[in-house]
Scaffold this motif. Sequence first.
Motif, mmCIF file in Angstrom:
data_model
loop_
_atom_site.group_PDB
_atom_site.id
_atom_site.type_symbol
_atom_site.label_atom_id
_atom_site.label_comp_id
_atom_site.label_asym_id
_atom_site.label_seq_id
_atom_site.Cartn_x
_atom_site.Cartn_y
_atom_site.Cartn_z
ATOM 1 N N UNK A 6 -125.795 26.319 -60.630
ATOM 2 C CA UNK A 6 -124.999 25.186 -61.076
ATOM 3 C C UNK A 6 -124.058 25.623 -62.184
ATOM 4 N N UNK A 7 -122.852 25.104 -62.159
ATOM 5 C CA UNK A 7 -121.885 25.322 -63.224
ATOM 6 C C UNK A 7 -121.600 23.983 -63.879
ATOM 7 N N UNK A 8 -121.437 23.995 -65.183
ATOM 8 C CA UNK A 8 -121.155 22.778 -65.945
ATOM 9 C C UNK A 8 -119.686 22.783 -66.340
ATOM 10 N N UNK A 64 -117.533 11.538 -58.926
ATOM 11 C CA UNK A 64 -118.275 12.140 -57.811
ATOM 12 C C UNK A 64 -117.391 13.091 -57.001
ATOM 13 N N UNK A 65 -116.087 12.868 -57.019
ATOM 14 C CA UNK A 65 -115.159 13.760 -56.328
ATOM 15 C C UNK A 65 -115.046 15.113 -57.024
ATOM 16 N N UNK A 66 -115.443 15.169 -58.303
ATOM 17 C CA UNK A 66 -115.318 16.393 -59.100
ATOM 18 C C UNK A 66 -116.638 17.108 -59.312
ATOM 19 N N UNK A 67 -117.762 16.432 -59.003
ATOM 20 C CA UNK A 67 -119.073 17.038 -59.207
ATOM 21 C C UNK A 67 -120.117 15.961 -59.451
ATOM 22 N N UNK A 68 -121.276 16.388 -59.915
ATOM 23 C CA UNK A 68 -122.371 15.467 -60.229
ATOM 24 C C UNK A 68 -122.306 15.141 -61.727
ATOM 25 N N UNK A 80 -119.733 17.319 -65.819
ATOM 26 C CA UNK A 80 -120.223 17.301 -64.441
ATOM 27 C C UNK A 80 -120.754 18.685 -64.081
ATOM 28 N N UNK A 81 -121.624 18.722 -63.094
ATOM 29 C CA UNK A 81 -122.113 20.000 -62.575
ATOM 30 C C UNK A 81 -121.623 20.163 -61.145
#
Length: 65
Positions: free
Chosen positions: A3-5, A30-34, A56-57
């Motif tokens: 995972x990347x933050x 949500x389009x960019x990550x969690x 986001x991750x």
Amino acid sequence: MALATHFITLEIGLGDAQDDLVEAIELALAERGEPLRWAITQVDSATQIATVEAVVTTHVNFELP
């Protein structure tokens, strides 16, 4: 898989989110990550734009040497 933050900033039109601002923000994130966390950091009343800052991750594929 790792995972990347990421720290991101996005703008949400308040007119576009008349029914549910939280839902509109969560969908955009949500389009960019969690999303881990987010906050509305600024609202421009003249343009009806809200600035959202978030962490986001995302999943990252990498190979170990």
